[in-house]
Design an enzyme around this catalytic site. Sequence first.
Site, short mmCIF file in Angstrom:
data_model
loop_
_atom_site.label_atom_id
_atom_site.label_comp_id
_atom_site.label_asym_id
_atom_site.label_seq_id
_atom_site.Cartn_x
_atom_site.Cartn_y
_atom_site.Cartn_z
N SER A 137 -3.52 -18.12 25.25
CA SER A 137 -2.53 -18.94 25.97
C SER A 137 -1.53 -19.48 24.94
O SER A 137 -1.82 -19.48 23.74
CB SER A 137 -3.27 -20.13 26.62
OG SER A 137 -2.36 -21.10 27.08
N TYR A 150 -9.13 -27.48 26.58
CA TYR A 150 -8.67 -26.11 26.89
C TYR A 150 -7.92 -25.53 25.69
O TYR A 150 -8.12 -24.38 25.30
CB TYR A 150 -7.77 -26.17 28.12
CG TYR A 150 -7.13 -24.87 28.56
CD1 TYR A 150 -7.85 -23.93 29.30
CD2 TYR A 150 -5.79 -24.59 28.28
CE1 TYR A 150 -7.27 -22.74 29.73
CE2 TYR A 150 -5.19 -23.42 28.71
CZ TYR A 150 -5.93 -22.50 29.43
OH TYR A 150 -5.34 -21.32 29.86
N1 LIG Z 1 -1.70 -19.42 34.70
C1 LIG Z 1 -1.26 -19.82 33.52
O1 LIG Z 1 -0.32 -20.60 33.40
C2 LIG Z 1 -1.91 -19.30 32.26
C3 LIG Z 1 -1.23 -19.53 31.04
C4 LIG Z 1 -1.81 -19.06 29.86
C5 LIG Z 1 -3.02 -18.40 29.90
N2 LIG Z 1 -3.64 -18.20 31.11
C6 LIG Z 1 -4.92 -17.50 31.07
O2 LIG Z 1 -4.82 -16.33 31.84
C7 LIG Z 1 -6.12 -15.96 32.34
C8 LIG Z 1 -6.04 -15.75 33.84
O3 LIG Z 1 -5.71 -17.00 34.44
P1 LIG Z 1 -5.00 -17.14 35.86
O4 LIG Z 1 -3.80 -17.94 35.64
O5 LIG Z 1 -4.88 -15.83 36.51
O6 LIG Z 1 -6.06 -18.08 36.59
P2 LIG Z 1 -6.85 -17.91 37.96
O7 LIG Z 1 -7.51 -19.23 38.17
O8 LIG Z 1 -5.96 -17.40 39.01
O9 LIG Z 1 -7.93 -16.79 37.61
C9 LIG Z 1 -9.05 -17.07 36.80
C10 LIG Z 1 -10.05 -15.95 36.94
O10 LIG Z 1 -11.21 -16.28 36.15
C11 LIG Z 1 -12.36 -16.09 36.95
N3 LIG Z 1 -13.44 -16.98 36.56
C12 LIG Z 1 -13.44 -18.32 36.52
N4 LIG Z 1 -14.66 -18.77 36.19
C13 LIG Z 1 -15.45 -17.69 36.01
C14 LIG Z 1 -16.81 -17.50 35.67
N5 LIG Z 1 -17.65 -18.54 35.46
N6 LIG Z 1 -17.28 -16.25 35.56
C15 LIG Z 1 -16.47 -15.18 35.78
N7 LIG Z 1 -15.17 -15.30 36.11
C16 LIG Z 1 -14.67 -16.54 36.24
C17 LIG Z 1 -11.90 -16.43 38.37
O11 LIG Z 1 -12.81 -15.94 39.34
C18 LIG Z 1 -10.55 -15.75 38.38
O12 LIG Z 1 -10.67 -14.38 38.66
C19 LIG Z 1 -7.04 -17.10 31.91
O13 LIG Z 1 -7.68 -16.77 30.70
C20 LIG Z 1 -6.09 -18.26 31.67
O14 LIG Z 1 -6.64 -19.22 30.80
C21 LIG Z 1 -3.10 -18.61 32.28
#
Ligand SMILES: NC(=O)c1ccc[n+]([C@@H]2O[C@H](COP(=O)([O-])OP(=O)(O)OC[C@H]3O[C@@H](n4cnc5c(N)ncnc54)[C@H](O)[C@@H]3O)[C@@H](O)[C@H]2O)c1
Length: 255
Positions: A137, A150
């Site tokens: 991130s 985080y």
């Molecule tokens: N959305 C943002 O702004 C952002 C920014 C930077 C990084 N990210 C990173 O991108 C990645 C995807 O995030 P997103 O935004 O799509 O979020 P999201 O909440 O839409 O998706 C998260 C995913 O992780 C899975 N997950 C959560 N807990 C779990 C567990 N215990 N076991 C297995 N799977 C689990 C969920 O089921 C889901 O599929 C993450 O690593 C997040 O930290 C997101």
Amino acid sequence: MDLAGKNVVYLGGFGGIGQKACAELLERKLQALAVFDLTLNAEILGDWQSKYPKTTVFYQKLDITQRSDIEAAYKVAAERMGHFDLVINGMGLMDDRHVELTIQINLLGVVNSCLVALEYMDKSQGGKGGRIMNISSVAGIQPTPIMSVYSAAKHGVTALTRCLAGSPNFERSGVSFITICPGFTDTPLLHDIREKTTFQIDSAMRAIKRQPPQVCAQNMVKVAEQAKNGTAWLLDVGEIKELEFPVMWTPQLEE
Ligand SMILES: NC(=O)c1ccc[n+]([C@@H]2O[C@H](COP(=O)([O-])OP(=O)(O)OC[C@H]3O[C@@H](n4cnc5c(N)ncnc54)[C@H](O)[C@@H]3O)[C@@H](O)[C@H]2O)c1
């Protein structure tokens, strides 16, 4: 890496970014796609299976906080696919009010997933090599005080990924490691953000520009195809930028 005919494992493939990234990967004519996630989204899985009949697409349940689930999921995937060319660790949770879970899902989960995947992919253990891409991130490269826990976990992901790419690990395993650092992306992860900060914030918070998950996913797949081992990529507001890290210490060797 030309993704046509390749076997891909995507952890968190039904999440906001994951769904779009899997759809983008499927456009590359994969041999097989294994989606590991906490819960099945049968509608999306069914859509992918009917839209891409030449690709084997299957779901494997996994709670990333459980090492036994991780081992079982990779075992099933190896039995079905034979080997993995690309693994993407794309699960995540942003909720600093749940400290242990934040570390377990975002950091320990990625550590365990990488180590178990390497048991199958590492050339020195009879594997074929391949590529592992970890989603960190912007909070994994820049301290982010409102989400301190985080941010610490994501800094860990950035460090882990760069270490596994480094010498002598890459030379031994033949598995390249890439770090992805998305900026704010419009997904459920950002819902109710005021309830998830490390400490309660009473003052007004200014909104931060967000990118659509599809744009982030398209850029992620481009990086998966083109990036060199050990590189890290900022994917923010629709742009792709390779990150440069200053060398802050070199070991002083004994005579
Ligand atoms: N959305 C943002 O702004 C952002 C920014 C930077 C990084 N990210 C990173 O991108 C990645 C995807 O995030 P997103 O935004 O799509 O979020 P999201 O909440 O839409 O998706 C998260 C995913 O992780 C899975 N997950 C959560 N807990 C779990 C567990 N215990 N076991 C297995 N799977 C689990 C969920 O089921 C889901 O599929 C993450 O690593 C997040 O930290 C997101």
